[in-house]
Design a protein around this motif. Sequence first.
Motif, PDB file in Angstrom:
ATOM      1  N   GLU A 146       0.831  -1.194   0.000  1.00  0.00           N
ATOM      2  CA  GLU A 146       0.000   0.000   0.000  1.00  0.00           C
ATOM      3  C   GLU A 146       0.876   1.259   0.000  1.00  0.00           C
ATOM      4  OE1 GLU A 146      -3.326  -0.004  -0.227  1.00  0.00           O
ATOM      5  OE2 GLU A 146      -3.177  -2.187  -0.419  1.00  0.00           O
ATOM      6  N   PRO A 147       0.407   2.338  -0.596  1.00  0.00           N
ATOM      7  CA  PRO A 147       1.147   3.605  -0.538  1.00  0.00           C
ATOM      8  C   PRO A 147       1.331   4.065   0.904  1.00  0.00           C
ATOM      9  CG  PRO A 147      -0.596   3.704  -2.185  1.00  0.00           C
ATOM     10  CD  PRO A 147      -0.827   2.449  -1.399  1.00  0.00           C
ATOM     11  N   PHE A 148       2.381   4.845   1.150  1.00  0.00           N
ATOM     12  CA  PHE A 148       2.610   5.384   2.489  1.00  0.00           C
ATOM     13  C   PHE A 148       3.411   6.665   2.383  1.00  0.00           C
ATOM     14  CE2 PHE A 148       6.165   2.598   1.605  1.00  0.00           C
ATOM     15  CZ  PHE A 148       7.275   3.227   2.152  1.00  0.00           C
ATOM     16  N   ARG A 149       3.615   7.303   3.521  1.00  0.00           N
ATOM     17  CA  ARG A 149       4.322   8.582   3.575  1.00  0.00           C
ATOM     18  C   ARG A 149       5.395   8.524   4.649  1.00  0.00           C
ATOM     19  NH1 ARG A 149       1.676  14.620   4.131  1.00  0.00           N
ATOM     20  NH2 ARG A 149       1.440  14.304   1.903  1.00  0.00           N
ATOM     21  N   PHE A 150       6.558   9.081   4.340  1.00  0.00           N
ATOM     22  CA  PHE A 150       7.617   9.211   5.337  1.00  0.00           C
ATOM     23  C   PHE A 150       8.191  10.621   5.272  1.00  0.00           C
ATOM     24  CE2 PHE A 150       9.866   7.913   1.507  1.00  0.00           C
ATOM     25  CZ  PHE A 150      11.055   8.650   1.536  1.00  0.00           C
ATOM     26  N   ASN A 170       4.599  15.471  14.225  1.00  0.00           N
ATOM     27  CA  ASN A 170       3.524  14.765  14.913  1.00  0.00           C
ATOM     28  C   ASN A 170       2.140  15.199  14.459  1.00  0.00           C
ATOM     29  OD1 ASN A 170       5.376  13.331  16.433  1.00  0.00           O
ATOM     30  ND2 ASN A 170       5.244  14.685  18.209  1.00  0.00           N
ATOM     31  N   GLN A 171       2.056  16.374  13.836  1.00  0.00           N
ATOM     32  CA  GLN A 171       0.761  16.858  13.362  1.00  0.00           C
ATOM     33  C   GLN A 171       0.266  16.091  12.142  1.00  0.00           C
ATOM     34  OE1 GLN A 171       0.931  21.122  12.757  1.00  0.00           O
ATOM     35  NE2 GLN A 171       1.760  21.492  14.800  1.00  0.00           N
ATOM     36  N   ASP A 172       1.155  15.338  11.498  1.00  0.00           N
ATOM     37  CA  ASP A 172       0.774  14.551  10.319  1.00  0.00           C
ATOM     38  C   ASP A 172       0.714  13.075  10.714  1.00  0.00           C
ATOM     39  OD1 ASP A 172       0.460  13.223   7.935  1.00  0.00           O
ATOM     40  OD2 ASP A 172       1.984  14.360   6.850  1.00  0.00           O
ATOM     41  N   PRO A 173      -0.458  12.547  10.992  1.00  0.00           N
ATOM     42  CA  PRO A 173      -0.558  11.155  11.460  1.00  0.00           C
ATOM     43  C   PRO A 173      -0.242  10.129  10.394  1.00  0.00           C
ATOM     44  CG  PRO A 173      -2.741  12.061  11.081  1.00  0.00           C
ATOM     45  CD  PRO A 173      -1.773  13.195  10.898  1.00  0.00           C
ATOM     46  N   THR A 174      -0.087  10.557   9.133  1.00  0.00           N
ATOM     47  CA  THR A 174       0.197   9.593   8.065  1.00  0.00           C
ATOM     48  C   THR A 174       1.689   9.283   7.939  1.00  0.00           C
ATOM     49  OG1 THR A 174       0.438  11.279   6.320  1.00  0.00           O
ATOM     50  CG2 THR A 174      -1.789  10.471   6.791  1.00  0.00           C
ATOM     51  N   LEU A 175       2.561  10.074   8.544  1.00  0.00           N
ATOM     52  CA  LEU A 175       4.002   9.823   8.450  1.00  0.00           C
ATOM     53  C   LEU A 175       4.361   8.573   9.240  1.00  0.00           C
ATOM     54  CD1 LEU A 175       5.334  13.463   8.940  1.00  0.00           C
ATOM     55  CD2 LEU A 175       5.379  12.144   6.818  1.00  0.00           C
ATOM     56  N   LEU A 194      10.964  17.293   4.651  1.00  0.00           N
ATOM     57  CA  LEU A 194      10.229  16.871   3.466  1.00  0.00           C
ATOM     58  C   LEU A 194       9.232  15.786   3.831  1.00  0.00           C
ATOM     59  CD1 LEU A 194      13.151  16.585   0.873  1.00  0.00           C
ATOM     60  CD2 LEU A 194      11.745  18.587   1.404  1.00  0.00           C
ATOM     61  N   ALA A 195       8.062  15.841   3.243  1.00  0.00           N
ATOM     62  CA  ALA A 195       7.068  14.768   3.361  1.00  0.00           C
ATOM     63  C   ALA A 195       6.995  14.064   2.011  1.00  0.00           C
ATOM     64  CB  ALA A 195       5.705  15.330   3.755  1.00  0.00           C
ATOM     65  N   VAL A 196       7.319  12.777   2.003  1.00  0.00           N
ATOM     66  CA  VAL A 196       7.457  12.025   0.751  1.00  0.00           C
ATOM     67  C   VAL A 196       6.353  10.981   0.659  1.00  0.00           C
ATOM     68  CG1 VAL A 196       8.984  10.623  -0.672  1.00  0.00           C
ATOM     69  CG2 VAL A 196       9.958  12.345   0.885  1.00  0.00           C
ATOM     70  N   ASP A 197       5.567  11.066  -0.413  1.00  0.00           N
ATOM     71  CA  ASP A 197       4.528  10.068  -0.683  1.00  0.00           C
ATOM     72  C   ASP A 197       5.059   9.077  -1.700  1.00  0.00           C
ATOM     73  OD1 ASP A 197       2.058  10.996   0.789  1.00  0.00           O
ATOM     74  OD2 ASP A 197       2.530  12.816  -0.328  1.00  0.00           O
ATOM     75  N   VAL A 198       4.990   7.801  -1.350  1.00  0.00           N
ATOM     76  CA  VAL A 198       5.557   6.778  -2.211  1.00  0.00           C
ATOM     77  C   VAL A 198       4.560   5.636  -2.380  1.00  0.00           C
ATOM     78  CG1 VAL A 198       6.722   5.625  -0.272  1.00  0.00           C
ATOM     79  CG2 VAL A 198       7.602   5.324  -2.585  1.00  0.00           C
TER      80      VAL A 198
END
Length: 366
Positions: free
Chosen positions: A140-144, A165-170, A347-351
């Motif tokens: 599945e796609p994710f973010r780091f 911490n404000q971005d729960p998807t990281l 940086l917030a990276v969507d992969v």
Amino acid sequence: MKALGVAAALLSMGCVRPSEDRAVRDTRVGQAQADALTVEVEGGLASVRTLASGTLELWGQAPVFTTRVTAGADARTDWLFTVHNAMPDAALEAVDESGTPLTVMALPDAHPTMKAWRVALRPGTTMRLTVAPPDWDTREPFRFAALADVQEALSKVGDIYARLNQDPTLRFIFFAGDLTEFGTREQLEEFQQRLEADSRIPLYATLGNHETFTDDAREYQRLVGRASQHFTFRGVHFSLVDSGSSTVDPLVEEALDGWLEEARDAVHVVAMHIPPLDPIGVRGGGFAVRNEAAGLVGKMARAGVDLTLYGHIHSYYSYSNAGIPAFISGGGGAIPERFDGVGRHFLAVDVDPSVGVRDVGLVRVD
């Protein structure tokens, strides 16, 4: 096995360059013996902090890792297994050499990234303890997040963690070196304490040139782990490469060759501290030898690397490495370069493991 043979040869001859010495020491990270136990973390993906008196304590350097534990006939059975810098939803799977599960009792979390279990080991056997979140092997796609260069801003890095911490998807922080100003034991311990206290997600790092400033450069590998390593998460490959001395040691490059081949048909993200080539050229922020830099960049391009991430230059730049998207993100708090006016950032990276890198977003903290 070939890399271990090279390491042994280097040890016998004596290492003449700091990067050689670090590359050799990398091969020993995650190994320990005490109290009738032999411990080896596969791939060196965690450092052994404590092995004594019924306690095995590790600092994790990957979302997923397996520790092989061989217990002698006289080994005690009741052990406290603690992992720092773990994924918040990590669980432990413990089995003996026949695949039979061990008795495991999870203990309450002291911090989101600190996990502890009581494990009943079996004397006279070899066991495998695997720490992993339940979704690690999905596609599945994710973010780091990508970050580098905290250095002298160690005392105020908490505001960056608060923003993260404000971005729960990281899922984790991929860190491209210079955690501290001088790489001393005290500074590295403070970095880890602040991370554990303030961040809800773990941080996986390579070292930077500032971690080489201490009189004992072994502290990084004792406390944090390998300077160069490779792991996978949700089908995406991640490589951290030691370029802290403005070069990549031949032993490290040999390992990278294997990682590039392993990830040839997959999404691959590579990070190192000093970029091979300084895209601006005003501070000599690249490798010491341009031919080496060109060769390394070309090798990564031919292997189909999807994204390269760097630090060292305390600024933000987006550019291309022989067609590979490249980013310098040195906004962890160190004295900024100020040519870009960005300041502190990450940086917030969507992969997506099936598609590649979808987006690399700049997140300002100041």
